[in-house]
Design a protein around this motif. Structure first.
Motif, mmCIF file in Angstrom:
data_model
loop_
_atom_site.group_PDB
_atom_site.id
_atom_site.type_symbol
_atom_site.label_atom_id
_atom_site.label_comp_id
_atom_site.label_asym_id
_atom_site.label_seq_id
_atom_site.Cartn_x
_atom_site.Cartn_y
_atom_site.Cartn_z
ATOM 1 N N MET A 1 77.513 -75.051 61.073
ATOM 2 C CA MET A 1 76.290 -74.554 60.448
ATOM 3 C C MET A 1 75.295 -74.128 61.521
ATOM 4 S SD MET A 1 73.786 -76.532 57.825
ATOM 5 C CE MET A 1 73.997 -77.996 58.814
ATOM 6 N N GLU A 2 74.725 -73.004 61.322
ATOM 7 C CA GLU A 2 73.711 -72.497 62.252
ATOM 8 C C GLU A 2 72.418 -73.250 62.014
ATOM 9 O OE1 GLU A 2 72.891 -70.438 65.253
ATOM 10 O OE2 GLU A 2 74.016 -68.942 64.128
ATOM 11 N N GLY A 3 71.847 -73.816 63.036
ATOM 12 C CA GLY A 3 70.626 -74.582 62.874
ATOM 13 C C GLY A 3 69.397 -73.723 63.034
ATOM 14 N N CYS A 4 68.289 -74.408 63.182
ATOM 15 C CA CYS A 4 67.022 -73.705 63.344
ATOM 16 C C CYS A 4 66.573 -73.744 64.799
ATOM 17 C CB CYS A 4 65.933 -74.339 62.486
ATOM 18 S SG CYS A 4 66.132 -74.045 60.736
ATOM 19 N N GLY A 5 67.456 -74.119 65.693
ATOM 20 C CA GLY A 5 67.026 -74.323 67.063
ATOM 21 C C GLY A 5 66.532 -73.067 67.734
ATOM 22 N N ALA A 6 65.703 -73.252 68.725
ATOM 23 C CA ALA A 6 65.210 -72.107 69.486
ATOM 24 C C ALA A 6 65.711 -72.211 70.911
ATOM 25 C CB ALA A 6 63.692 -72.079 69.476
ATOM 26 N N PRO A 7 66.954 -71.817 71.134
ATOM 27 C CA PRO A 7 67.486 -71.932 72.484
ATOM 28 C C PRO A 7 66.804 -70.967 73.434
ATOM 29 C CG PRO A 7 68.991 -70.712 71.101
ATOM 30 C CD PRO A 7 67.876 -71.181 70.219
ATOM 31 N N GLN A 8 67.032 -71.209 74.706
ATOM 32 C CA GLN A 8 66.571 -70.262 75.713
ATOM 33 C C GLN A 8 67.154 -68.896 75.373
ATOM 34 O OE1 GLN A 8 65.110 -70.478 78.955
ATOM 35 N NE2 GLN A 8 64.397 -72.563 78.744
ATOM 36 N N GLN A 9 66.370 -67.887 75.583
ATOM 37 C CA GLN A 9 66.831 -66.539 75.273
ATOM 38 C C GLN A 9 67.763 -66.032 76.377
ATOM 39 O OE1 GLN A 9 65.057 -64.607 72.250
ATOM 40 N NE2 GLN A 9 65.697 -66.723 72.010
ATOM 41 N N GLN B 52 75.667 -85.359 63.638
ATOM 42 C CA GLN B 52 76.258 -84.814 62.409
ATOM 43 C C GLN B 52 77.740 -85.156 62.338
ATOM 44 O OE1 GLN B 52 74.267 -82.960 60.230
ATOM 45 N NE2 GLN B 52 72.598 -83.409 61.635
ATOM 46 N N ASP B 53 78.212 -85.454 61.136
ATOM 47 C CA ASP B 53 79.645 -85.609 60.917
ATOM 48 C C ASP B 53 80.297 -84.252 61.200
ATOM 49 O OD1 ASP B 53 81.602 -87.563 58.984
ATOM 50 O OD2 ASP B 53 82.192 -85.469 59.174
ATOM 51 N N HIS B 54 81.457 -84.287 61.844
ATOM 52 C CA HIS B 54 82.070 -83.014 62.228
ATOM 53 C C HIS B 54 82.842 -82.353 61.094
ATOM 54 C CE1 HIS B 54 81.893 -83.596 66.873
ATOM 55 N NE2 HIS B 54 80.755 -83.848 66.276
ATOM 56 N N VAL B 55 83.150 -83.105 60.052
ATOM 57 C CA VAL B 55 83.932 -82.539 58.952
ATOM 58 C C VAL B 55 83.068 -82.323 57.715
ATOM 59 C CG1 VAL B 55 85.921 -82.885 57.442
ATOM 60 C CG2 VAL B 55 86.042 -83.583 59.853
ATOM 61 N N ARG B 56 82.498 -83.404 57.192
ATOM 62 C CA ARG B 56 81.667 -83.280 55.998
ATOM 63 C C ARG B 56 80.263 -82.856 56.414
ATOM 64 N NH1 ARG B 56 80.251 -87.850 53.683
ATOM 65 N NH2 ARG B 56 80.373 -88.864 55.705
#
Lengths: 99, 280
Positions: A1-9, B52-56
């Motif tokens: 899942m893509e998070g909301c993080g703001a990594p270094q550009q 985070q769980d890696h599967v669920r």
């Protein structure tokens, strides 16, 4: 899942993928790029929308929506602001100069 | 609950870098930030890989949390000071997570990594070696965590606080603007939710606003203090920041974080959605 993080550009050139409204540019002190600056995107009402940290090359990038945006940069060396109007899909450039 | 029990200043942090029983932990999604330099002595917590769980789609379970903290060298009676980038979003998420598993003394570094950097304080690439502990976690305290059915039932009943940006709330953006706008779920917000962006609770340097300013913020937004509150965002980390404000700083009793947030709610079949940007 893509998070909301703001990594270094990254300093990779921004390509127009054809479906994103991109607001991008560099943070500068005079003509020199400034890395490690906190760059925030504010909407036309002045509301915070996102924040990233500029790359060593000074580059920053946001994925926005069409409209008028304000880009604000914060760094130990100073602050700066720039306005940009994104009239649609594509890459919209603006540099922010610290003072 | 008062501010000094849950927040520390960068000055306090610098004075207590070597204090016995105080452990600093940097929490980021982008772990290259830690590699590039961190607060001296701070251990790293990787939001995605370790929490985070890696599967669920869920957290690591109780035994997983015990194993993680034991390996990090964090003991049950340590004061854990969390900080990170992104105005402490992921640090606040970890704070909520530590509380969920019953850690007694956990605090946020006010302003997080940004304030530390803007202050010009020391960062190091040296990774600390801490002796392993035998950490014991509690069962999850579910009075702090909301699940989807409860959220649907809370429409028009409890305070629902959507802490995303106005453009996300209005359905014009699906994600924060530093991420590509790609997502399968519907845009909009949960009906009856008020929009109080997390950023309104923070100053530009990432520190929290004063209690008076924070009280006024939620009062003006129409939060009913006599009702329970559920906060949500997109994946539950920005709402941890607002959960921290409402419960830990302002002392509201019944505040839950909905970590499923919009990525779950906006993908549920058949639930009501408000989307002001859709012209009917």
């Amino acid at each position: 899942m893509e998070g909301c993080g703001a990594p270094q550009q990254s300093a990779e050139p921004v390509r127009d993928s054809g479906d994103q409204v991109v607001v991008t540019g560099r943070v500068l002190a005079g003509d020199e790029p400034v890395g490690g600056a906190y760059v925030r995107l504010l909407d036309s009402g002045g509301e915070f929308t996102a924040e990233v940290v500029s790359a060593g090359s000074g580059d920053f990038r946001f994925y926005a929506a069409p409209g008028a945006w304000r880009v604000r940069a914060l760094h130990r060396a100073g602050t700066g602001e720039a306005l940009v109007t994104a009239d649609g899909v594509g890459v919209h450039r603006t540099d922010v100069v610290l003072s | 609950m008062s501010r000094e029990n849950v927040l520390v200043s960068t000055e306090w942090a610098e004075r207590n870098l070597n204090t016995e029983g105080v452990v600093f932990a940097e929490v980021d999604e982008d772990t290259t930030a830690y590699d590039g330099g961190h607060i001296p002595g701070a251990v790293r917590l990787d939001w995605k890989e370790e929490l985070q769980d890696h599967v669920r789609r869920d957290f690591v379970d109780r035994s997983g949390f015990e194993k993680l903290l034991s390996e990090k060298g964090i003991a049950n009676d340590d004061t854990v000071v969390l900080y990170g980038g992104n105005n402490n979003w992921f640090a606040a998420y970890a704070y909520w997570y530590f509380k969920l598993y019953g850690h007694q003394d956990v605090r946020l570094l006010d302003g997080g990594r940004k304030k530390w950097e803007l202050d010009g304080r020391e960062l190091t690439k040296e990774v600390p070696v801490r002796e392993a502990t035998t950490y014991t976690a509690s069962e999850q305290d579910l009075s702090l965590r909301a699940f989807r059915d409860e959220v649907v039932e809370a429409i028009n009943v409890k305070n629902l606080v959507d802490v995303r940006s106005p453009d996300e709330f209005a359905g014009r953006l699906l994600a924060p603007a530093h991420l590509p706008q790609e997502a399968a779920q519907r845009a909009g917000h949960i009906p009856s939710a008020i929009n109080v962006p997390w950023s309104k609770a923070a100053n530009e340097d990432g520190t929290f606003k004063s209690d008076e300013e924070l009280r006024a913020l939620y009062e003006e937004a129409g939060l009913d203090g006599s009702r329970p509150t559920i906060a949500y965002c997109r994946i539950g980390e920005r709402s941890s920041h607002s959960w921290f404000v409402l419960r830990e700083l302002l002392g509201h009793q019944d505040v839950k974080n909905y970590d499923g947030s919009w990525t779950e709610y906006g993908s549920l079949v058949g639930v009501p959605v408000a989307n002001p940007s859709e012209v009917s």
